[in-house]
Scaffold this active site. Structure first.
Site, PDB file in Angstrom:
ATOM      1  N   ASP A 300       0.830  -1.198   0.000  1.00  0.00           N
ATOM      2  CA  ASP A 300       0.000   0.000   0.000  1.00  0.00           C
ATOM      3  C   ASP A 300       0.865   1.249   0.000  1.00  0.00           C
ATOM      4  OD1 ASP A 300      -2.248  -1.577   0.107  1.00  0.00           O
ATOM      5  OD2 ASP A 300      -2.380  -1.519   2.297  1.00  0.00           O
ATOM      6  N   GLU A 311      -4.355  -6.241 -22.658  1.00  0.00           N
ATOM      7  CA  GLU A 311      -4.173  -7.271 -21.638  1.00  0.00           C
ATOM      8  C   GLU A 311      -2.811  -7.167 -20.972  1.00  0.00           C
ATOM      9  OE1 GLU A 311      -2.716  -9.138 -25.511  1.00  0.00           O
ATOM     10  OE2 GLU A 311      -4.268  -7.747 -24.889  1.00  0.00           O
TER      11      GLU A 311
END
Length: 411
Positions: A300, A311
């Protein structure tokens, strides 16, 4: 705090809930109250100090009234106003520039106005025996206006200040034999009305101020959400190419020189055949699942994942060398394979896999982020040439790096 910044821990839910509540007691939830008082606190102290200086000037101008209405005690008024009250008031004003806590700040202004302003006028009324007192007790009404309209002391402190002024006014009249009871009742009734009106004005002004703060927060949150929408890929929820360009530019800045940066390029194997066989709707579901797995495996506030193409994804890992980046990539590759997403274009039992290319270097004037991306792209094509479903380059000991607490730790 900047005009567009959002205080930590504040979201749209708490803002909307507070607006809907109407906050009749002029108090916000704890986090929101801290944000309200903390935003612009230094500027508020500065304005209170300026208002205080203005009040001192007006307060001392009443020496003219003292000279005209009570010449016998004028020397006492000069000593009290200039020798006692003014120096103490200046010290209190100086304390405001230290940006004290909210309670101290409001008490300095409210308490100073009542004790020094109203209290000194009360004293002058008592010592001026047998002389005119109207000017003195009328001055106390001006203190109400100063506290509530000029300084705009927070409501509950203003209530205390107004009630304190009323108590001083009533006590002063009661102690003066020149005022009969009926005159005291009449004068206190007028003063009481002034107190009520001042308290009402304080309530309205602060409620308007608090509502403006909430509406400002709502606007900032809406702008932030809109800005986030323009920086995120609508399908996967990952950051988009615009965000990637901003991150690259930030990393290339001179202040980032010496930063070790790892770039990972990830491509879903045989995704075109997946779409051709199962259709674009199933392909979109596959992309979202892969993106979710990638995001869940990153640290985080340190790492970032972007949708780079149809993709293809790109990961930016800060402060990580090549060996660690390869281990993290291998963990992500295994997590996607373990998710066992069926690949409709392959034999039964085959699942969706990814190929990953990794590169890492220390950003400098000679080595920009674009160079690292190009190296990762070369590594990605090597992984595809070598059979897909692998990380390139391969390291002899590419152990998975587990991060249950979002901190790097070898397994």
């Amino acid at each position: 705090m900047t005009g567009d910044s959002i205080p930590a821990g504040i979201d749209s839910t708490i803002v909307e809930r507070t607006i809907d509540s109407g906050f009749p007691l002029l108090m916000f939830p704890r986090r929101l109250e801290a944000a309200f008082e903390g935003e612009g606190a230094a500027e508020r102290c500065r304005k209170l100090a300026i208002g205080g200086l203005f009040g001192i000037v007006l307060y001392n101008l009443f020496l003219i009234s003292d000279r005209l209405t009570a010449p016998d005690t004028f020397h006492i008024a000069v000593w009290l106003r200039l020798g006692v009250v003014t120096p103490i008031a200046l010290l209190l004003i100086a304390a405001l520039y230290l940006n004290p806590p909210v309670a101290v700040r409001e008490l300095i202004v409210a308490g100073g106005a009542v004790i020094l302003g109203a209290g000194s006028n009360f004293y002058l009324m008592l010592v001026a025996h047998g002389q005119h007192h109207d000017a003195q007790h009328q001055v106390i009404i001006l203190i109400l206006l100063f506290v509530t309209m000029v300084e705009r002391v927070r409501f509950w402190y203003a209530v205390a200040a107004c009630l304190g002024c009323f108590a001083i006014h009533a006590t002063a009249l009661a102690m003066l034999p020149a005022y009969p009871l009926q005159y005291q009742i009449s004068s206190n009734a007028v003063f009481g009305c002034a107190v009520v009106l001042s308290i009402f004005a304080s309530y309205v002004l602060e409620r308007e101020m608090r509502m403006n703060f909430l509406l400002s927060l709502r606007g900032r949150l809406q702008r932030r959400d809109l800005d986030l929408e323009t920086r995120r890929d609508p399908l996967t929820g990952l950051l988009n190419r615009r965000s990637l360009d901003e991150v690259i530019e930030a990393c290339n800045q001179s202040k980032s020189a010496g930063l070790e940066l790892a770039i990972v390029l990830l491509d879903i194997d045989r995704f075109k055949s997946f779409n051709d066989t199962a259709g674009h709707q199933a392909g979109d579901v596959c992309l979202k699942r892969v993106a979710g797995i990638i995001q869940s495996e990153l640290r985080d506030y340190v790492d970032a994942a972007f949708r780079f193409g149809g993709e293809e994804f790109i990961l930016v890992l800060r402060g990580i060398d090549l060996a660690t980046a390869v281990r993290i990539s291998e963990r992500i590759r295994r997590a996607i394979e373990d998710a066992a997403i069926p690949h409709p274009a392959l034999p039964l039992g085959e699942v969706v896999t990814v190929s990953m290319g990794v590169a890492s270097a220390v950003v400098s004037r000679e080595i920009r982020v674009g160079v690292i991306i190009a190296a990762a792209d070369t590594a990605l094509y090597a992984a595809k040439r070598n059979g897909r479903n692998q990380v390139s380059p391969r390291l002899p000991t590419a152990d998975i790096v587990e991060m249950p607490d979002r901190k790097l730790r070898s397994k």
